[in-house]
Write a protein that holds these residues in place. Structure first.
Motif, mmCIF file in Angstrom:
data_model
loop_
_atom_site.group_PDB
_atom_site.id
_atom_site.type_symbol
_atom_site.label_atom_id
_atom_site.label_comp_id
_atom_site.label_asym_id
_atom_site.label_seq_id
_atom_site.Cartn_x
_atom_site.Cartn_y
_atom_site.Cartn_z
ATOM 1 N N LEU A 79 -24.490 12.190 -52.837
ATOM 2 C CA LEU A 79 -23.723 11.068 -52.301
ATOM 3 C C LEU A 79 -23.167 10.194 -53.414
ATOM 4 C CD1 LEU A 79 -22.820 9.541 -49.758
ATOM 5 C CD2 LEU A 79 -24.962 8.258 -49.878
ATOM 6 N N LEU A 80 -23.975 9.889 -54.419
ATOM 7 C CA LEU A 80 -23.538 9.041 -55.519
ATOM 8 C C LEU A 80 -22.429 9.698 -56.323
ATOM 9 C CD1 LEU A 80 -23.975 6.423 -57.106
ATOM 10 C CD2 LEU A 80 -25.702 7.621 -58.469
ATOM 11 N N SER B 142 -19.234 9.783 -54.253
ATOM 12 C CA SER B 142 -18.655 8.440 -54.149
ATOM 13 C C SER B 142 -17.858 8.078 -55.395
ATOM 14 C CB SER B 142 -19.767 7.403 -53.926
ATOM 15 O OG SER B 142 -20.464 7.649 -52.736
ATOM 16 N N ASN B 143 -18.368 8.481 -56.557
ATOM 17 C CA ASN B 143 -17.703 8.140 -57.818
ATOM 18 C C ASN B 143 -16.578 9.094 -58.187
ATOM 19 O OD1 ASN B 143 -19.424 5.948 -58.208
ATOM 20 N ND2 ASN B 143 -20.934 7.164 -59.316
ATOM 21 N N TYR C 225 -14.590 11.094 -55.669
ATOM 22 C CA TYR C 225 -14.198 11.601 -54.358
ATOM 23 C C TYR C 225 -13.042 12.596 -54.440
ATOM 24 C CZ TYR C 225 -12.856 11.665 -49.440
ATOM 25 O OH TYR C 225 -12.567 12.077 -48.172
ATOM 26 N N SER D 192 -17.237 16.278 -48.859
ATOM 27 C CA SER D 192 -16.453 15.044 -48.841
ATOM 28 C C SER D 192 -16.647 14.256 -47.547
ATOM 29 C CB SER D 192 -14.963 15.346 -49.047
ATOM 30 O OG SER D 192 -14.478 16.202 -48.035
ATOM 31 N N ILE E 279 -18.803 10.751 -47.308
ATOM 32 C CA ILE E 279 -18.289 9.378 -47.466
ATOM 33 C C ILE E 279 -16.852 9.354 -46.990
ATOM 34 C CG2 ILE E 279 -19.762 8.892 -49.447
ATOM 35 C CD1 ILE E 279 -17.298 9.265 -51.215
ATOM 36 N N LYS F 211 -12.930 7.503 -47.747
ATOM 37 C CA LYS F 211 -12.183 6.909 -48.858
ATOM 38 C C LYS F 211 -12.294 5.391 -48.826
ATOM 39 C CE LYS F 211 -8.823 10.557 -49.680
ATOM 40 N NZ LYS F 211 -7.407 10.901 -49.750
#
Length: 227
Positions: A207-208, A211-212, A214, A222, A225, A227
């Motif tokens: 997830l991290l 997120s950083n 995407y 994808s 999370i 956008k």
């Protein structure tokens, strides 16, 4: 132009770009591509014959390039192809075997605390198996100056493979000191949350990273999370 970002490896998406620059400036000519070029690009995507990758999208982008030694910019056309890595190999032949090794390793918590030798035999063999297995798959992992999702998973797996060794010794000391209340409490915590915490940490890592980064995440992850 190929500038791959592997931070989401092996769940990454990459863009390959080929830029055509006219040798004349925009006051003299306009660079254009026929409909056949787009047709051939679509046919190439349908064939999807790049080993280890899925061709998911393509586009032609018009732009300009300013040469520092000329007065006017030159027209350009960029051919861009979006690729997604086929992650099945890494899921089934890398990540799944690591999880199986960890399950065997953490199964040692169900052995009686007084059987320290049996516990350490299982946990140490599992840890050495994990190290040996990672040496085998090392050739399949990009050599990078930064850590990818798979690198973080492997490092986390090392920690969780070593932890049952420490717990086994700690539980044995509680047993010989007859601290049964504390022993049962920590044993129950380890049995209930040991592997669950591993899964939680792995999902947090994914997830991290997504997120950083995407824009470089495959559609497979994808959805984690927005956008």
């Amino acid at each position: 132009n190929i500038d791959f970002n592997y931070k989401n490896f092996p769940f990454d998406k990459q863009t390959v770009s080929l830029k055509l620059i006219s040798n004349r400036d925009m006051t003299e000519t306009i660079l254009s591509i026929s409909d056949y070029s787009k047709k051939y690009l679509i046919d190439f995507q349908k064939k999807n014959n790049i080993a280890g990758w899925d061709v998911v999208d393509n586009r032609l982008v018009y732009g300009s390039f300013q040469n520092p030694i000329t007065l006017y910019p030159s027209p350009t056309v960029s051919l861009e192809i979006d690729l997604e890595r086929k992650s099945g190999y890494y899921l089934y032949k890398v990540i799944l075997p690591i999880i199986i090794i960890l399950i065997v390793c953490w199964a040692s918590l169900w052995i009686n605390p007084k059987e320290l030798e049996a516990k350490l035999t299982i946990t140490i063999v599992c840890l050495l198996s994990l190290i040996a297995y990672n040496f085998i798959i090392d050739g399949q992992i990009p050599k990078l100056a930064y850590l990818t999702i798979l690198d973080w998973i492997i490092l986390t797996s090392y920690f969780y493979a070593a932890l049952p060794n420490v717990l086994g010794i700690y539980f044995y000391n509680l047993y010989i000191n007859k601290n049964n209340k504390k022993l049962h409490m920590f044993e129950n915590i380890g049995k209930r949350y040991g592997l669950l915490s591993y899964i939680f940490v792995i999902f947090s890592i994914i997830l991290l990273n997504v997120s950083n980064n995407y824009e470089n995440a495959s559609t497979m992850i994808s959805w984690l999370i927005s956008k």
